[in-house]
Each structure stands twice: as structure tokens, then as C-alpha cells.
Design an enzyme around this catalytic site. Sequence first.
Site, short mmCIF file in Angstrom:
data_model
loop_
_atom_site.label_atom_id
_atom_site.label_comp_id
_atom_site.label_asym_id
_atom_site.label_seq_id
_atom_site.Cartn_x
_atom_site.Cartn_y
_atom_site.Cartn_z
N CYS A 41 -0.83 42.45 -17.28
CA CYS A 41 -0.30 43.70 -17.34
C CYS A 41 0.57 44.07 -16.23
O CYS A 41 0.40 43.77 -15.21
CB CYS A 41 -1.34 44.67 -17.73
SG CYS A 41 -2.68 44.05 -19.09
N ARG B 254 5.20 38.42 -15.29
CA ARG B 254 4.05 38.50 -15.13
C ARG B 254 3.15 37.80 -16.13
O ARG B 254 2.08 37.55 -16.23
CB ARG B 254 3.45 40.15 -14.82
CG ARG B 254 3.76 40.58 -13.58
CD ARG B 254 3.50 42.16 -13.35
NE ARG B 254 2.14 42.34 -13.34
CZ ARG B 254 1.55 42.61 -12.17
NH1 ARG B 254 2.31 42.80 -10.96
NH2 ARG B 254 0.32 42.85 -11.90
N ASN C 44 -3.92 49.02 -16.14
CA ASN C 44 -3.96 47.67 -15.73
C ASN C 44 -5.39 47.48 -15.32
O ASN C 44 -5.75 48.35 -14.51
CB ASN C 44 -3.14 47.08 -14.35
CG ASN C 44 -1.79 46.84 -15.07
OD1 ASN C 44 -1.09 47.24 -16.03
ND2 ASN C 44 -0.86 46.67 -13.98
N GLY C 45 -6.08 46.36 -15.62
CA GLY C 45 -7.48 46.27 -15.07
C GLY C 45 -8.38 46.22 -16.49
O GLY C 45 -8.03 46.26 -17.50
N GLU D 208 -1.58 18.54 -9.08
CA GLU D 208 -0.45 19.55 -9.08
C GLU D 208 0.52 19.10 -10.13
O GLU D 208 1.10 20.03 -10.83
CB GLU D 208 0.19 19.84 -7.72
CG GLU D 208 1.24 20.76 -7.53
CD GLU D 208 0.89 22.36 -8.24
OE1 GLU D 208 -0.47 22.59 -8.67
OE2 GLU D 208 1.67 23.03 -8.37
N LYS E 169 1.39 21.06 -13.49
CA LYS E 169 2.97 21.61 -13.70
C LYS E 169 3.36 21.21 -15.21
O LYS E 169 3.58 21.92 -16.01
CB LYS E 169 3.90 21.00 -12.85
CG LYS E 169 4.00 21.65 -11.56
CD LYS E 169 4.30 22.97 -11.27
CE LYS E 169 3.34 24.04 -11.55
NZ LYS E 169 2.43 24.59 -10.54
N GLU F 113 1.28 22.91 -18.09
CA GLU F 113 1.33 24.35 -18.36
C GLU F 113 2.91 24.88 -18.89
O GLU F 113 3.05 25.87 -19.72
CB GLU F 113 1.23 25.24 -17.07
CG GLU F 113 1.97 24.90 -15.82
CD GLU F 113 1.36 25.98 -14.71
OE1 GLU F 113 1.85 25.58 -13.57
OE2 GLU F 113 0.70 26.80 -14.89
N LYS G 295 1.47 35.30 -14.60
CA LYS G 295 1.95 35.16 -13.45
C LYS G 295 0.99 35.54 -12.31
O LYS G 295 0.39 34.89 -11.34
CB LYS G 295 3.18 35.83 -12.93
CG LYS G 295 3.82 35.55 -11.51
CD LYS G 295 4.08 33.99 -11.53
CE LYS G 295 4.45 33.54 -9.88
NZ LYS G 295 4.43 32.09 -9.97
C1 F6R Z 1 0.16 27.21 -11.63
C2 F6R Z 1 -0.15 28.55 -11.37
C3 F6R Z 1 -1.75 29.24 -11.36
C4 F6R Z 1 -1.81 29.88 -10.04
C5 F6R Z 1 -3.30 30.62 -10.18
C6 F6R Z 1 -3.56 31.36 -8.81
O1 F6R Z 1 1.34 27.08 -11.68
O2 F6R Z 1 0.83 29.47 -10.91
O3 F6R Z 1 -2.36 28.12 -11.41
O4 F6R Z 1 -1.91 29.12 -8.94
O5 F6R Z 1 -3.19 31.37 -11.33
O6 F6R Z 1 -2.61 32.37 -8.59
P1 F6R Z 1 -2.50 32.86 -7.35
O7 F6R Z 1 -1.73 31.96 -6.39
O8 F6R Z 1 -1.57 34.06 -7.37
O9 F6R Z 1 -3.91 33.43 -6.62
#
Ligand code: F6R
Length: 615
Positions: free
Chosen positions: A2, A27, A101-102, A488, A492, A495, A610
Site C-alpha cells: 500500500c 509498490r 498502510n499496515g 536468483e 527472476k 516472478e 515492491k
Molecule cells: C525479488 C524481490 C523480492 C524481495 C523481497 C525482500 O525480485 O524483489 O524477493 O527481494 O521481497 O525485499 P527487501 O529486499 O525489500 O526486503
Amino acid sequence: MCGIVGYIGSGRAYGILMDGLRRLEYRGYDSAGVALERDDGTLSVYKSSGKVADLEHLAEGKDTTGSLGIGHTRWATHGQPNDVNAHPQVSRGGRLALVHNGTIENYRVLKETLSQCGYSFASETDTEVLVQLIDYIQETNHCPLPEAVREALREVDGAYAIAVVERDQPDQMVVARKSSPLVIGVGEGETFVASDATPIVGHTDQVIYLHDNEMAVIRRGKPLEVQSLAGEARPSLDVQTLRLSVAQLEKGGYPTFMLKEIFEQPSTLTDCLRGRITADCRRVVLSGVVENREKFLRAHRIVIVACGTSWHAGLIGKRLIQEMCGIPVEVEYASEFRYGCPRISEDDVVVAISQSGETADTLAAIQLAREMGAFVYGICNVVGSSIPRNTHSGTYIHVGPEIGVASTKAFTGQVTVLVLLALCLAQIKGTLRPYEVEPVAKALQRMPATIKEVLRLAPAVEQLSRTFTYAHNFLYLGRGYNYPTALEGALKLKEISYIHAEGYPAAEMKHGPIALIDDEMPSVIIAPNDSLHDKVLSNVQQVKARGGRVVAVINSGDEAIKSLADYCLEIPEVPECLTPIVASVPLQLLAYYIAVNKGRNVDKPRNLAKSVTVE
Ligand code: F6R
């Protein structure tokens, strides 16, 4: 997840809110809405499931005047992503409008109590319960909005960032936060509110980060009041200068943010390395490590906590630290950490890795580690986010805003910082001498140029991607430093293309996944000239012997693998510990082009957010 935006000033709130909501789109969200208050005190709410464009469409032809407003992008947690559950949520009779948010954890109990007091609820959200609670307190106590908000938040368990406006009060907005970020932008005669700085950039660079358990009362033409939920005024507003530009939030000529961010890596790695390696390349200085050398020297163990891509970086960090510093390292999913009976003591250093700095699971792991007495070190990208504020010390990766949901430049930045951390710690512990640091540091300094060279593979990868657009499954294999690279690469692909992909340690293949191999199941094998090269070579042979198709990421001139693999992507040779940085780039490109071929929305893949701010 959010996003919140708010405005009070002399401009037209609607346009500012809509621009802000568009900036928050990255986001991840599934509905959006705004509440606008006109100067005569009338309050209108427009909200819609779908995208910000759908909201704009809905508001077309309606009265969108007013110089006070709040807006929201919602990623559904409590209830469907529909118009009713979208924010703003309004109180009885539409007197108050609130964005949130939350999650309010005790919302069921509060809802029950409010129902007994005659309140009914239109939505399934926890947020509606909060706005009705504020309304109830205000009506019962005949108090101004700020007091009612404070009282209500004392009743609430959970995490929140909120912004509230009240009908007939066109000069006032109340905001508050706990465990969910909120930033206030201070302009000339206008004030902005947002869940991250992106909607504020371009309006003002002066910002105040609200701390946990704080609220602010923003009154038109009056000084900002920031106070704790206990009612104590903050002694200093601590206005900070934002170092973000509008250009960083735009695509800069690329078709997508993800492609821009992949191609930005030479410059983001330059920023990430800046000032951290001495000119002679014989010493690495990470101030957070140097300043806390005693804590690191005392560490019997390092525990890395992170999620997703950041967890993959953590796995590489484990190998780096164990190899260079001789300290045992464990890597935990932050989401599992608190449920796994963790044994953490004052002799442990916990390293939390997060691009966004807002991941709820990582924040919870940090909190627990702190309670258990550990020294907690953060590796983050977003300056001023919650994780750097909740850790004892840390290092920023400084790769600039990452807007594409799939992490690319943040991953290479995280691995780079982990290399620096391992080198710096090894110097402090005396496990590496300057002459041993030098080759790695030199290769790091050359890394931006190396990545530039790797990016020249883009046209070849694009062409290769067409061969695999319709594959249903992929296997990614690697060993040693590049087992996490395989994980990784697979993440990629899945997703953004929605193709099922599994990352595996190459040697584990024969213990199960080998059964999957046939000519329909491509294997991407990361096989640089490192200490495990010959072993990976035999894994390539095993796949080929079963009719599998192999895409190999190899160093230039590796004739042995070239003679076996169906397709090869050649990357420059670097020290073994740096191979994940270099090898991950063609994998980012491969996932990207396959997803584009499939017509996917690579910047905003379905169901993903995000920053994952809920458990
Ligand atoms: C994959 C991706 C997610 C984040 C995960 C942790 O491309 O972006 O797997 O890596 O949600 O997010 P952060 O790094 O923001 O804690």
C-alpha cells in the site's frame, strides 16, 4: 504494498495526489482512492478497484477541487480488492476519511465493541474499524480530531501509517505511524505526506521522517506539530534534505524500469563502491564495520536474515564471510526466523539485508534479535527507511530507487556490499593481508566496466529468449558461490514471466530433479572458471546425456563447456568471489526478455509488491 500520499497547501490537491499515486504504483496495489476537501469543508471520496487510471476515469467530470486531500493505493490484505474495500475508508455519515498502510491486529475485537455501540461496517477492512473508532471517540469525548486519533491509536495493536481528514476542517490533516513509514515534505506554504519519498520528489527536498509512535498535526499556514502518541512534542523536527531526483524516478528512454535498472548497474555499482576502497586498493573501509569493530571482533557467529532476493545475497554473504574471515555464518529466512526458536546471544552479530528497508518479516526478525541482545547491522538501499532506523548500524548500498518490482541492481549492490563487508572484517580480524585484499578490490573497482561488457550480451540474450518463450519449466543450476546465483536467476524468471523455475545446487540434481530432465526442460547452468568448474562440467554432461537443453553461463573461451552446451553466454573472468555479480546480469536479461516475449507487465508482475509490509 500500500501507498499513502497527502497534500495541504494552496495548489489543487487532486492533481498532486494523482501524480503521487502514479509514483507509488511501483509498490504494487490493486485499488486506489482519494478524499478531497474543498475550502467550504465538503469532503468527497472517489475510489476504485484496479489501477490509478481507473480512478482517474471514475473522477472524470466530478468535482475534484480542493486544496486538502489524501490518497491511497491498496494491496488487499483484509477483504477483496474491490471498490468498497479500497481506501480512503470513511466513518459513519462520511465525516472522517482515513488512509492506512499496515494491519490492525485487534480489529475484530474493536469491531465487535463498535457494533455494540451502533456502528455498522460497509467494508471488510481493518481500516474502516480504525476510522469508526476515531469517530466514536470524537463523538463521545467531544474532542478535536488530533486527540481522538491519539486516543484511538492507544487502543490499537498492529502496524500503521495513517492520514486522516475531517469534514468542515479544510485546514487540517492528522497523520501518525507505528512500524510503517511516513514522511512529511515541507514546502513553501504547502505540506506533503507520503509513505515513501517518491511522491514528494520534485515538490520539495525538505523532509521530516515521522518516528514510530509519533503523530503530526498539519495545519494550513501554521507550524508543523510533531508529538509522541503520549502527547510529548518532538524537541527538534530534524528536517533532512532528500537526495532523490525526478530523473531517477523516470524510465529515462527505456521501455521499462526493469530494463533501465539492469542497464544502470555499471553506474549503480560505481555509486555503491564510492569512497569504500583506498586508492591503492589495499584497504576497504566500511565505516559501519570500522566503528563497530569490537562488536564484530567479539562475534562468535554472524546470522544473516533477509527475504527473497536479499536472502539470496545473504547466502553469498555467508560464503564470503566464512571464507575471508573464518567466522561461522548462518542465513535465515527472516519470515521463518521468529518461528524457529532462534538461539541468539550478545555474542552474535545479526546482519539484516533489505532493498526497501520496510519488509515486515525482516523488521520482526531485527526486533527479536535486538531483544535477545544481538548487535544488528543493516544492509539497505532506501535511505531513512525503517530497517536502518531499527538497526544499530549498517551500510547503504546506494544504488538509487529501484522501481521495477523484480530486484536487479539492488541484488548486485547487496552482493558488492557483502564483499566489502567481508574484506573489511577480514582486515580487522587479520585473516586477510593487504596483498590478499588487493586483487579482489581491484576487480571490484573494475566491476562497473566489467558489467558494461556483460551488458553487450543483451541482443544475443534477446534472441536466445525467443527459443524459450514457451517453455513451461526451467532448472537453474550452480555450485559454490553460484548456487545462490542459480536461485536468483530462477526467482527472476518465475516472478516476471510466470514460468515455473527451480534453482538447485548443481550436484543435488542427481538426487531428484534429474528425473525432470528432457528436451522440454531447459537447464541454465552457471559454470565460470572457478574452483568447481570441472564438477559443474560433469553436471552439464549429465543433463546432455538425458537429452536436456543447456544454456551455460561461462567465461570466454571455455571450449570444454562450449562443446557440450546448446547455448553459451560468455562473461569476463573475475575472482571467484565476484562471479555472482557478473553471472547474475545475463540471467536478469534472460528473464526480462522471456517475460517481454510473453507480453508480461515486467515492472508490475501480478500479485507482487515492491515492499512487503505485511507478514
Ligand atoms: C525479488 C524481490 C523480492 C524481495 C523481497 C525482500 O525480485 O524483489 O524477493 O527481494 O521481497 O525485499 P527487501 O529486499 O525489500 O526486503
